[in-house]
Design a protein around this motif. Structure first.
Motif, PDB file in Angstrom:
ATOM      1  N   ILE A  67      41.002  38.553  34.491  1.00 18.13           N
ATOM      2  CA  ILE A  67      40.422  37.292  34.116  1.00 18.13           C
ATOM      3  C   ILE A  67      41.271  36.284  34.824  1.00 18.13           C
ATOM      4  N   THR A  68      42.617  36.318  34.957  1.00 20.71           N
ATOM      5  CA  THR A  68      43.369  35.395  35.482  1.00 20.71           C
ATOM      6  C   THR A  68      42.993  34.787  37.095  1.00 20.71           C
ATOM      7  N   GLY A  69      42.595  35.554  38.052  1.00 23.07           N
ATOM      8  CA  GLY A  69      42.213  35.265  39.020  1.00 23.07           C
ATOM      9  C   GLY A  69      41.077  34.531  39.070  1.00 23.07           C
ATOM     10  N   ILE A  70      39.979  34.483  38.099  1.00 26.19           N
ATOM     11  CA  ILE A  70      38.858  33.861  38.013  1.00 26.19           C
ATOM     12  C   ILE A  70      39.431  32.372  37.742  1.00 26.19           C
ATOM     13  N   LEU A  71      40.464  31.966  37.279  1.00 30.80           N
ATOM     14  CA  LEU A  71      40.851  30.479  37.150  1.00 30.80           C
ATOM     15  C   LEU A  71      41.043  29.826  38.485  1.00 30.80           C
ATOM     16  N   TRP A  72      41.772  30.569  39.632  1.00 34.44           N
ATOM     17  CA  TRP A  72      41.784  30.293  41.000  1.00 34.44           C
ATOM     18  C   TRP A  72      40.376  29.997  41.549  1.00 34.44           C
ATOM     19  N   MET A  73      39.530  30.820  41.216  1.00 36.04           N
ATOM     20  CA  MET A  73      38.276  30.788  41.753  1.00 36.04           C
ATOM     21  C   MET A  73      37.633  29.346  41.380  1.00 36.04           C
TER      22      MET A  73
END
Length: 264
Positions: A67-73
């Motif tokens: 889930i964490t990479g979604i914040l960068w998106m």
């Protein structure tokens, strides 16, 4: 259909990226999970995929390596969405727990993007066996019955071909029927069965190459893609996993490395 594997590793890998990938059909792209951080953007760049061409995202569950990479998106997409330079809205699909966490994280960590929620960024809650659409194709979402964290997968109807995304745990008995006769099953394989005493996959609620291949064989799946694996021997992982898998599965077996592209 084309699948670009941005990452193929399990939660705490350091020599490859966490498992996530882009499904692509023509101009439509779906990002499945985001890995553990900003390296998602590096992987997209290395794959030749522009982040601003991704308008749909599916998140399987709340674990950090998904889930964490979604914040960068959200951080990257928020600018062109707010300015109007990006014409298409962004849709993020997940079960209630995932959507609640993403909503809270965006509002807390990216407050300048919060006003986009419900206007340009749509956090779409989906339910077990609910039917919907992603990439312009019919999908059925399903609860994989994880005992660690609530987790969903989905079955996509690709012009009569079933593509089954299982998340990062074994396909449970309750989910076998929708996967029967699949064109492609994407299934985790933490390690080789022959190395189960070394990696203890069953204690982590994961499967081995043998387990995943036996499941695909039982379901008469034409293709099986393995991911979410250990990283001890990346140079030889594809060969070793394929050799074990061939003993239990006679369909098309894929053991991708990061940035491999599978077309079918």
């Amino acid at each position: 259909m084309k699948i670009t594997m941005l990452g193929t590793g399990h939660a705490v890998v350091t020599s490859c990226y966490n498992t996530c990938y882009v499904m692509e059909d023509g101009e439509r792209r779906l990002l499945v999970d985001g890995g553990g951080g900003i390296s998602l953007l590096r992987q997209l760049k290395a794959a030749g995929i522009r982040w601003n061409t991704i308008h749909e995202i599916f998140v399987t569950h709340r674990h950090l390596d998904h889930i964490t990479g979604i914040l960068w998106m959200m951080r990257m997409l928020g600018g062109p969405l707010a300015s109007g330079k990006m014409k298409e809205d962004v849709f993020v699909y997940g079960h209630d727990e995932v959507i609640g966490i993403l909503d809270q994280m965006i509002r807390s960590l990216l407050p300048e993007r919060a006003e986009l929620i419900g206007k340009r960024i749509h956090l779409v809650e989906v339910g077990d066996r609910e039917q919907g659409e992603m990439m312009g194709k019919p999908v059925t979402f399903f609860d994989i019955h994880s005992v660690k964290a609530k987790q969903f997968g989905f079955v996509m109807d690709d012009n009569g071909r079933k593509i089954v995304v299982c998340g990062d745990e074994p396909l449970h008995e309750e989910c076998m029927e929708p996967a029967e006769g699949a064109e492609m099953i994407l299934h985790e394989a933490f390690c080789l069965y022959s190395e189960r005493e070394k990696y203890h996959p069953y204690e982590k609620q994961h499967s081995t190459v043998k387990d995943a291949c036996e499941t695909a064989q039982r379901l008469h799946a034409r293709r099986l893609l393995l991911y979410h694996s250990e990283e001890s021997d990346l140079a030889n992982r594809k060969q070793r996993y394929t050799e074990e898998g061939r003993q239990y599965y006679d369909g098309m077996l894929y053991v991708p490395d990061d940035l491999d592209v599978i077309e079918f």
